[in-house]
Structures are given as C-alpha cells and as structure tokens.
Design a protein around this motif. Structure first.
Motif, PDB file in Angstrom:
ATOM      1  N   LYS A 108      -6.519  -6.606   3.216  1.00 32.91           N
ATOM      2  CA  LYS A 108      -6.551  -5.502   4.177  1.00 32.91           C
ATOM      3  C   LYS A 108      -7.770  -4.615   3.963  1.00 32.91           C
ATOM      4  O   LYS A 108      -8.437  -4.198   4.915  1.00 32.91           O
ATOM      5  CB  LYS A 108      -5.262  -4.690   4.074  1.00 32.91           C
ATOM      6  CG  LYS A 108      -5.147  -3.567   5.087  1.00 32.91           C
ATOM      7  CD  LYS A 108      -3.815  -2.846   4.943  1.00 32.91           C
ATOM      8  CE  LYS A 108      -3.706  -1.706   5.961  1.00 32.91           C
ATOM      9  NZ  LYS A 108      -2.387  -0.987   5.823  1.00 32.91           N
ATOM     10  N   ARG A 111     -10.934  -6.529   5.080  1.00 30.42           N
ATOM     11  CA  ARG A 111     -11.047  -6.589   6.546  1.00 30.42           C
ATOM     12  C   ARG A 111     -11.384  -5.223   7.124  1.00 30.42           C
ATOM     13  O   ARG A 111     -12.145  -5.139   8.093  1.00 30.42           O
ATOM     14  CB  ARG A 111      -9.747  -7.127   7.133  1.00 30.42           C
ATOM     15  CG  ARG A 111      -9.609  -8.640   6.960  1.00 30.42           C
ATOM     16  CD  ARG A 111      -8.321  -9.168   7.542  1.00 30.42           C
ATOM     17  NE  ARG A 111      -8.320 -10.631   7.553  1.00 30.42           N
ATOM     18  CZ  ARG A 111      -7.248 -11.368   7.761  1.00 30.42           C
ATOM     19  NH1 ARG A 111      -6.065 -10.778   7.969  1.00 30.42           N
ATOM     20  NH2 ARG A 111      -7.330 -12.693   7.768  1.00 30.42           N
ATOM     21  N   ARG A 112     -10.821  -4.169   6.540  1.00 30.78           N
ATOM     22  CA  ARG A 112     -11.158  -2.836   7.032  1.00 30.78           C
ATOM     23  C   ARG A 112     -12.631  -2.538   6.798  1.00 30.78           C
ATOM     24  O   ARG A 112     -13.318  -1.995   7.677  1.00 30.78           O
ATOM     25  CB  ARG A 112     -10.279  -1.790   6.347  1.00 30.78           C
ATOM     26  CG  ARG A 112     -10.513  -0.370   6.861  1.00 30.78           C
ATOM     27  CD  ARG A 112      -9.378   0.566   6.490  1.00 30.78           C
ATOM     28  NE  ARG A 112      -9.218   0.670   5.050  1.00 30.78           N
ATOM     29  CZ  ARG A 112      -8.129   0.303   4.388  1.00 30.78           C
ATOM     30  NH1 ARG A 112      -7.104  -0.210   5.029  1.00 30.78           N
ATOM     31  NH2 ARG A 112      -8.058   0.440   3.078  1.00 30.78           N
ATOM     32  N   ARG A 113     -13.129  -2.924   5.638  1.00 31.89           N
ATOM     33  CA  ARG A 113     -14.551  -2.720   5.350  1.00 31.89           C
ATOM     34  C   ARG A 113     -15.416  -3.529   6.315  1.00 31.89           C
ATOM     35  O   ARG A 113     -16.429  -3.039   6.819  1.00 31.89           O
ATOM     36  CB  ARG A 113     -14.855  -3.135   3.909  1.00 31.89           C
ATOM     37  CG  ARG A 113     -16.275  -2.835   3.451  1.00 31.89           C
ATOM     38  CD  ARG A 113     -16.470  -3.261   2.001  1.00 31.89           C
ATOM     39  NE  ARG A 113     -17.742  -2.825   1.476  1.00 31.89           N
ATOM     40  CZ  ARG A 113     -18.894  -3.470   1.665  1.00 31.89           C
ATOM     41  NH1 ARG A 113     -18.903  -4.583   2.378  1.00 31.89           N
ATOM     42  NH2 ARG A 113     -20.023  -3.008   1.149  1.00 31.89           N
ATOM     43  N   TRP A 116     -15.455  -1.913   9.784  1.00 32.43           N
ATOM     44  CA  TRP A 116     -16.342  -0.751   9.852  1.00 32.43           C
ATOM     45  C   TRP A 116     -17.813  -1.182   9.802  1.00 32.43           C
ATOM     46  O   TRP A 116     -18.663  -0.552  10.437  1.00 32.43           O
ATOM     47  CB  TRP A 116     -16.032   0.233   8.720  1.00 32.43           C
ATOM     48  CG  TRP A 116     -14.858   1.110   9.036  1.00 32.43           C
ATOM     49  CD1 TRP A 116     -13.646   1.127   8.423  1.00 32.43           C
ATOM     50  CD2 TRP A 116     -14.789   2.090  10.076  1.00 32.43           C
ATOM     51  NE1 TRP A 116     -12.819   2.051   9.000  1.00 32.43           N
ATOM     52  CE2 TRP A 116     -13.498   2.669  10.020  1.00 32.43           C
ATOM     53  CE3 TRP A 116     -15.685   2.539  11.055  1.00 32.43           C
ATOM     54  CZ2 TRP A 116     -13.080   3.665  10.907  1.00 32.43           C
ATOM     55  CZ3 TRP A 116     -15.286   3.532  11.927  1.00 32.43           C
ATOM     56  CH2 TRP A 116     -13.997   4.083  11.848  1.00 32.43           C
ATOM     57  N   THR A 388     -13.595   3.006   4.322  1.00 31.09           N
ATOM     58  CA  THR A 388     -12.861   1.865   3.787  1.00 31.09           C
ATOM     59  C   THR A 388     -11.682   2.291   2.917  1.00 31.09           C
ATOM     60  O   THR A 388     -10.583   1.775   3.052  1.00 31.09           O
ATOM     61  CB  THR A 388     -13.800   0.967   2.953  1.00 31.09           C
ATOM     62  OG1 THR A 388     -14.853   0.481   3.790  1.00 31.09           O
ATOM     63  CG2 THR A 388     -13.031  -0.220   2.377  1.00 31.09           C
TER      64      THR A 388
END
Length: 392
Positions: A108, A111-113, A116, A388
């Motif tokens: 997670k 993927r968030r990083r 962004w 992140t």
C-alpha cells in the motif's frame, strides 16, 4: 520469494539521509548530468531533427556533440534511473518490513508513493516539460510492484518479455518518426497556453507507451540487483559488477553506432535500415544504463576505504535531492530556451544547449551540496515523503 533480509530498522518512513548507501545516491547524482544533456536539446526548435531530436544540419561542433550523446547518453540515462528506481523500491520495502509491517501494508505504501510520483509527473508536464519521465516511473511502480515479492525467475522472465515489448514499441515509434511531418515540439510554441495543452497531450500518450515500455525492463533488473544488495555491498560483488560494466558498455556502444552515424548524417540509409537502427540503439541503451550503475557501484566500493572527498559528497547530495534537481533542470531550461521566456531555443545549437545543461547540473550539485548536509531533504523529496507517509 521473500525479499533479502535487510539491516535492522526501528522506524517507519523514508530512510534517514545519514543511513543511505553511497553508491545509489552517487549514481543518481551523476545520472542527472546525463538527464540534463539528453533533455536540453529537446527545447530547441527551428530545425529538421533526426530520431533523437538533434539537428540534422548543425555545425561541425553540434554534430560532434550530438554524435557523442547519441552514443553515450541518449537512451542510457533513462534506464539507469529506472533501475535505480526499482532498486530504491526494494530498499523501501525492506525497511518497512523490518519494522514489522506486513506485505499488504508495505504494498500500500509503495503504491501510494508511485501514485504520487505519477501526480508529480503530471504537474511536471503541465508546467514545464513534455518529455517527463516521473509519470512513467510512477506508472510502472503501480503496475509492477508485485514483482518485489516474486521469485527471481519470474522477475527475469518478465524483464525479458519487457525487452521484447520494448523493441516492438520503439520500432513502431521509429516508423512514426520517419513518416510524420518534421514539426517542432511543444517547447517551440510561443503561446504558453497552447504549449501546455500540447505537453499534456504528449505526456498522456507517451507515458504509458514509449516511456513505460522503455523503463520497465530496467526497473525489473533493478529489483533483481537490489535483492543481492549490489550497490550497498559493492565490495562483495566486484566480479559481477565488473562483468555488467564491461558487457553493458560494449553492447551500448556497439548498438548505438548505427544510429549515431545516421543522425549525424555520416550515413543515410533507407528507412528499412534506419528504423531498426533506432530500435537497436534504444534496447542496447538498457544494457548501457545498467553498466553505468555498475561502474559507479565499483567506484563507490573503492571509496569505502577512505572518507569520500568533497566532490563525491556533493554528487551524493545531488543524488539525495535527485527529484528536486530534476525538476529544477526543467525550470531552468524553460526559463532559458522557451519562446515566451529566454527565447534561446531558436538561436543556439546542440553544442550550446549541452553547455547550458552542464552548467545547470553543476548549479544543482552546488545547491544540494550546500543544503543537504545535516539531513535536510530537497523540497520535492520532502513533499513526496509527506504525501507517502503522512505526518509520522
């Protein structure tokens, strides 16, 4: 397959600057020079260009510079950065797992990083540069993050499939290059609004195709290398790094010679020969990018015997600030070359553009060297870290 056991860590979040390995940051700092050289001439306009965007009828010095960069820079810096990106994601995953986080939580975060980073790429294209590469890295991070946990065999097979896809996509782009009208890029547009629209159109089309296909294989090879800690422990892998350096450099040079001769007008073959030469130049550039990273790993391994000198520390600081320095390069190039700003894009040639690129890179190295000591992160790095990880 589980990720190789990382060193102990006790906190979540990005790796503290003081704990970062020298080789990856040094590689990123040097790589930014290659990125600057590869991008500066793309802001020029008013001339007929070859496959790599260099003027076909420039002066002797311009053609010499173009030939050297086609052979050693273009299509080599991009995969080097992609390999370091894959390497860095494994390092980030290792650090998160060492704190006790489970793989779903780590995935997670990654993927968030990546999401962004994709957003950073959109803003970069919106404001500055149609040839943005951040979006491609964010996209492959989103799509291929699962390979961090796959077996080595699966990672290498995926990389080989990626190489085949790379050749197919680049061959198709080569056909488009020889058949499309030789118009100027969005960097040549005097209307800033029109230029913005064209940059976004180009970015939306090229990010999932040209750039993602170009960086995916190197990204996967970077994952494979990170599992073995090739850049963190270069002294333990000197033989392998030496083989990668020698073989990769040889492939990149041999594969780049045909296109170098074509784009400098030393050789003018038919399109049936020129287009494969373009694809060959690009796919062998992946080997070149990996070779450059291996060379820097070997150099960093030797430096472990003594405290790095000021030049090495400055380059490593630039690598720590790589995202900020990359965006600063584009800001300078727009200010200097764009018709609605400095306007030099129609008045200088490839050699002068490369000179400006080198000076710009040196300025970012100096800036990072002054501000990075003490653990200060670059503004873009700090923003990405905050987005992140949140406030923790």
């Amino acid at each position: 397959m589980s990720i190789a056991p990382p060193p102990p860590a006790s906190v979540h979040g990005a790796t503290p600057v003081a704990q970062r390995a020298l080789a990856p940051d040094l590689a990123r700092g040097v790589m930014l020079l290659l990125i600057a050289l590869a991008h500066a001439h793309m802001y020029l306009s008013g001339h007929e260009a070859g496959f790599r965007g260099y003027a076909l009828h420039g002066g002797a010095l311009d053609r010499l510079v173009a030939g050297a960069q086609i052979l050693l820079v273009d299509g080599r810096a991009l995969p080097m950065f992609a390999a370091l990106f894959g390497y860095g994601l494994v390092q980030l995953a290792n650090r998160q797992l060492a704190t006790g986080s489970g793989w779903p939580q780590v995935r997670k975060v990654l993927r968030r990083r990546s999401l962004w980073l994709l957003a950073f790429g959109f803003c970069h294209a919106l404001l500055l540069f149609f040839g943005d590469i951040l979006g491609a890295y964010g996209l492959i991070g989103l799509v291929l993050v699962g390979f961090i946990r796959r077996e080595d065999r699966a990672v290498l097979w995926a990389a080989l499939v990626g190489l085949v896809l790379h050749v197919v996509v680049l061959y198709a782009f080569g056909l488009l290059t020889v058949s499309a009208p030789k118009g100027d890029t969005p960097a040549a547009m005097a209307d800033p609004i029109g230029a913005t629209v064209m940059r976004l159109i180009g970015w939306a089309g090229m990010t999932p195709t040209y750039f993602a296909a170009g960086v995916a294989p190197a990204f996967l090879f970077g994952i494979w290398a990170a599992r073995r800690r090739l850049l963190e422990e270069p002294g333990s892998h000197r033989d392998l790094l030496s083989r990668i350096a020698v073989t990769g450099t040889g492939l990149a040079v041999a594969g780049g010679i045909p296109l170098m001769l074509i784009d400098t007008r030393v050789w003018t073959p038919s399109d049936m020969v020129a287009v494969p030469a373009y694809a060959l130049h690009s796919v062998t550039g992946i080997a070149g990018g990996l070779a450059y990273a291996a060379v820097i790993g070997l150099v960093a391994g030797r430096m472990r015997r003594a405290y790095p000198g000021p030049a090495v520390r400055a380059l490593a600081a630039c690598g720590q600030w790589s995202l900020t320095c990359y965006l600063l390069q584009s800001a300078v190039f727009v200010a200097v070359f764009a018709p609605y700003a400095g306007g030099l894009g129609t008045r200088v040639g490839d050699a002068a553009a490369s000179g400006i690129a080198t000076v710009t890179w040196l300025a970012t190295v100096a800036l990072a060297a002054m501000l990075a000591p003490g653990g200060r992160r670059g503004p873009a790095e700090a923003a990405l870290r905050r987005l992140t990880y949140g406030r923790r």
